[in-house]
Design an enzyme around this catalytic site. Structure first.
Site, PDB file in Angstrom:
ATOM      1  N   LYS A  39       0.847  -1.206   0.000  1.00 15.29           N
ATOM      2  CA  LYS A  39       0.000   0.000   0.000  1.00 15.29           C
ATOM      3  C   LYS A  39       0.882   1.256   0.000  1.00 15.29           C
ATOM      4  O   LYS A  39       2.098   1.170   0.161  1.00 15.29           O
ATOM      5  CB  LYS A  39      -0.894  -0.011   1.239  1.00 15.29           C
ATOM      6  N   ARG A 138      -9.892   0.436  15.165  1.00 14.63           N
ATOM      7  CA  ARG A 138      -9.973   1.068  13.835  1.00 14.63           C
ATOM      8  C   ARG A 138     -11.114   0.472  13.015  1.00 14.63           C
ATOM      9  O   ARG A 138     -12.163   1.085  12.895  1.00 14.63           O
ATOM     10  CB  ARG A 138      -8.607   0.904  13.138  1.00 14.63           C
ATOM     11  N   HIS A 168      -5.548  -6.895  13.530  1.00 18.33           N
ATOM     12  CA  HIS A 168      -4.322  -6.092  13.381  1.00 18.33           C
ATOM     13  C   HIS A 168      -3.873  -5.640  14.766  1.00 18.33           C
ATOM     14  O   HIS A 168      -4.695  -5.141  15.553  1.00 18.33           O
ATOM     15  CB  HIS A 168      -4.587  -4.882  12.496  1.00 18.33           C
ATOM     16  N   ARG A 224       1.304 -10.540   7.229  1.00 19.57           N
ATOM     17  CA  ARG A 224       1.144  -9.353   6.394  1.00 19.57           C
ATOM     18  C   ARG A 224       2.411  -8.519   6.575  1.00 19.57           C
ATOM     19  O   ARG A 224       2.551  -7.793   7.551  1.00 19.57           O
ATOM     20  CB  ARG A 224      -0.116  -8.581   6.794  1.00 19.57           C
ATOM     21  N   TYR A 270      14.801  31.564   2.757  1.00 27.24           N
ATOM     22  CA  TYR A 270      13.707  32.402   3.280  1.00 27.24           C
ATOM     23  C   TYR A 270      13.923  32.698   4.765  1.00 27.24           C
ATOM     24  O   TYR A 270      14.370  31.861   5.527  1.00 27.24           O
ATOM     25  CB  TYR A 270      12.371  31.671   3.102  1.00 27.24           C
ATOM     26  N   CYS A 317      13.371  24.879   1.041  1.00 28.84           N
ATOM     27  CA  CYS A 317      12.378  25.583   0.217  1.00 28.84           C
ATOM     28  C   CYS A 317      11.443  24.584  -0.448  1.00 28.84           C
ATOM     29  O   CYS A 317      11.619  23.371  -0.279  1.00 28.84           O
ATOM     30  CB  CYS A 317      13.085  26.401  -0.860  1.00 28.84           C
ATOM     31  N   ASP A 319      11.327  23.771  -3.518  1.00 28.65           N
ATOM     32  CA  ASP A 319      11.976  22.988  -4.574  1.00 28.65           C
ATOM     33  C   ASP A 319      13.490  22.857  -4.401  1.00 28.65           C
ATOM     34  O   ASP A 319      14.132  22.154  -5.170  1.00 28.65           O
ATOM     35  CB  ASP A 319      11.720  23.658  -5.929  1.00 28.65           C
TER      36      ASP A 319
HETATM   37  C1  LIG Z   1      -4.103  -4.105   8.382  1.00 32.20           C
HETATM   38  C2  LIG Z   1      -2.607  -4.028   8.191  1.00 32.20           C
HETATM   39  N1  LIG Z   1      -1.897  -5.152   8.166  1.00 32.20           N
HETATM   40  C3  LIG Z   1      -0.545  -5.124   8.001  1.00 32.20           C
HETATM   41  C4  LIG Z   1       0.122  -3.910   7.851  1.00 32.20           C
HETATM   42  C5  LIG Z   1       1.636  -3.895   7.695  1.00 32.20           C
HETATM   43  O1  LIG Z   1       2.196  -3.436   8.895  1.00 32.20           O
HETATM   44  P1  LIG Z   1       3.794  -3.296   8.988  1.00 32.20           P
HETATM   45  O2  LIG Z   1       4.197  -2.283   7.946  1.00 32.20           O
HETATM   46  O3  LIG Z   1       4.048  -2.818  10.383  1.00 32.20           O
HETATM   47  O4  LIG Z   1       4.348  -4.664   8.712  1.00 32.20           O
HETATM   48  C6  LIG Z   1      -0.577  -2.723   7.877  1.00 32.20           C
HETATM   49  C7  LIG Z   1      -1.959  -2.789   8.055  1.00 32.20           C
HETATM   50  O5  LIG Z   1      -2.699  -1.633   8.106  1.00 32.20           O
END
Ligand SMILES: Cc1ncc(COP(=O)(O)O)cc1O
Length: 390
Positions: A39, A138, A168, A224, A270, A317, A319
Site C-alpha cells: 500500500k 480502527r 491487526h 502481512r 527564506y 524551500c 523545490d
Molecule cells: C491491516 C494491516 N496489516 C498489516 C500492515 C503492515 O504493517 P507493517 O508495515 O508494520 O508490517 C498494515 C496494516 O494496516
C-alpha cells in the site's frame, strides 16, 4: 538519455527487497505464507515493482489499503491474490469482482448491500476477509455475536466468498507485550467461537512485521509483511532485538545544482535564518518540501557529500535546499545522498524520522510524484519509473 530532467531520484535496491522476503521466509513457519503489503505505493518504493519482486522472491499474495491501489497492480499485469485492507464502499464491489480483488468486511449491512449489487449486476463472486477489532480500535467486529452475524450473512450469499479472518495488532512493536497478548487472546477466542459453531476456518492472519518478528508462531496461514519488506524495523525496540537482519531498500539522491563560496558572510534562504561564516562553501540541491523532503529538516538535517556529512543551512524551500560543504571541493553535478549510504556514512530513515518527530514509515511515504524511481539489481540500473510521465 535519462527519462527525467531533474537530477533527483529515489533508488530502490530490488536485491534488498528479495533478501528481506527470504529472511522472513526463513523466520516464519514453513506452512505460513507471506502477504507483501505494498500500500501507499509500496511505502514510497513503488508498489508495482516491489510487488513483482516480492512475489518473485517467494511472497504468495499482496495487500493494499484501497481498491484503487489494487487496480493499479492488476493494470500492471499482476495476477497474484490481492487483499484490500481498508474500507471499500459497497458500490465499488463490482470493480473488485471484475478485477478479482479480495475485500475486507466487518458489517452485516455492508455484506447484504454488496451481495445485492453483485446479484443485480450478475457479477462474479468476491472473496471477503472478515476483520476483527481486538484492540486496534480502527475497523472490525468487536464481539462474537457481531462476528457470527457477519459470517452468517456471508454464508447466505452466493456472491461473496468467506476467504479470510484477520486482526491487526496495535502494539506488537513495543517492549511491553501486555496489549498485544491481550489482543492475541481475543483473536484466539474468536477463532474458538467459530470452530465451536461447527465452521471450518478460512485463511487466518494476524501478524504485521513486528508480530512476525516477535511471535512467528502466531503466523497462522499468512503474515502481512509491510515495513520489514522494505528493510526497516517497526520500532527502535524491534531493531535492538535484532531477531532478523534486514536490508534497507531505499536511497534518496540528488546532484548539486549550484556552488558558491561566500567570502563575506551571506544569509541563506527564506527568513534569512542562517548567516555564513567567511569563505563557506554553499551548495544548492534541487529538492524541497514539495517533493516530500520535510521542511522540518531546515537548519537541522544533514546530507552526504564525498562520504562526509554536510549540514542543511537555512530553510528547506519548496523545490531547493542549501547545504554547507564541510570538506572537499564541491562542483555542479556532484552526487549528494539525502537518505542512504555514501562510503562509510549512512543517513537512515530512522535518523530522519527522529529528526522530524515521526516514524520511519512516514518518511518514504512522503516522497511523491515529482521524484522518479530508479530500480537497481546487483548494483546496476534495471528500470526507471517516473510518476510525472506515466
Ligand atoms: C491491516 C494491516 N496489516 C498489516 C500492515 C503492515 O504493517 P507493517 O508495515 O508494520 O508490517 C498494515 C496494516 O494496516
Amino acid at each position: 538519455m535519462k527519462p527525467f530532467c531533474r537530477d533527483t531520484w529515489v533508488e530502490v535496491d530490488l536485491d534488498a527487497i528479495r533478501a528481506n522476503v527470504e529472511t522472513f521466509r526463513r523466520h516464519i513457519p514453513e506452512k505460513t505464507e507471506i502477504m507483501a503489503v505494498v500500500k501507499a505505493d509500496g511505502y514510497g518504493h513503488g508498489a508495482v515493482q516491489v510487488g513483482r519482486e516480492a512475489l518473485d522472491a517467494g511472497a504468495d499474495s499482496l495487500a493494499v489499503a484501497m481498491l484503487d491501489e489494487a487496480v493499479v497492480l492488476r493494470d500492471a499485469g499482476i495476477t497474484a491474490p490481492i487483499l484490500v485492507l481498508g474500507y471499500t464502499p459497497p458500490e465499488s464491489v463490482g470493480i473488485a469482482s471484475k478485477r478479482q480483488v479480495e475485500l475486507t468486511a466487518y458489517s452485516e449491512a455492508w455484506i447484504r448491500e454488496a451481495d445485492r449489487l453483485l446479484r443485480q449486476d450478475q457479477l462474479e463472486p468476491v472473496g471477503i476477509h472478515v476483520k476483527a477489532d481486538t484492540g486496534m480500535g480502527r475497523l472490525g467486529v468487536r464481539t462474537t455475536d457481531e462476528l457470527l452475524g457477519v459470517v452468517g450473512a456471508l454464508e447466505e450469499s452466493d456472491k461473496l466468498r468467506w476467504s479470510g479472518l484477520f486482526t491487526h495488532y496495535a502494539c506488537a512493536d513495543e517492549p511491553d507485550d501486555t496489549h498485544v497478548r491481550r489482543q492475541h487472546e481475543m483473536f484466539q477466542a474468536f477463532l474458538q467461537a467459530l470452530l465451536a459453531s461447527g465452521r471450518k476456518l478460512p485463511k487466518v492472519h494476524c501478524c504485521n512485521t513486528a508480530a512476525a518478528i516477535a511471535h512467528p508462531e502466531w503466523g497462522y496461514d499468512t503474515i502481512r509483511l509491510g515495513i520489514g519488506l522494505y528493510g526497516l524495523y517497526p520500532s527502535p525496540y524491534m531493531k535492538e532485538r535484532a531477531d532478523v537482519s534486514l536490508i534497507p531498500a531505499l536511497s534518496l539522491k540528488t546532484r548539486i545544482a549550484h556552488v558558491k563560496v561566500a567570502e563575506q558572510p551571506i544569509t541563506v534562504s527564506y527568513g534569512a535564518t542562517y548567516t555564513t561564516e567567511p569563505n563557506e562553501q554553499v551548495a544548492t540541491l534541487p529538492i524541497g518540501y514539495a517533493d516530500g523532503y520535510s521542511r522540518l529538516l531546515s537548519n537541522r538535517g544533514t546530507v552526504l557529500f564525498e562520504g562526509s556529512r554536510a549540514s542543511i543551512i537555512g530553510r528547506v524551500c519548496m523545490d531547493q535546499t542549501m547545504v554547507r560543504i564541510e570538506s572537499g571541493e564541491a562542483e555542479v553535478g556532484d552526487e549528494v545522498v539525502l537518505y542512504g549510504r555514501q562510503g562509510e556514512e549512512e543517513i537512515s530513515l530512522d535518523e530522519v524520522a527522529a529528526l522530524i518527530g515521526t516514524i520511519n514509515y512516514e518518511v518514504p511515504c512522503m516522497l511523491n510524484y515529482r521524484i522518479p524511481k530508479v530500480y537497481m539489481r546487483q548494483g546496476k540500473e534495471c528500470g526507471v519509473f517516473h510518476p510525472l510521465f506515466k
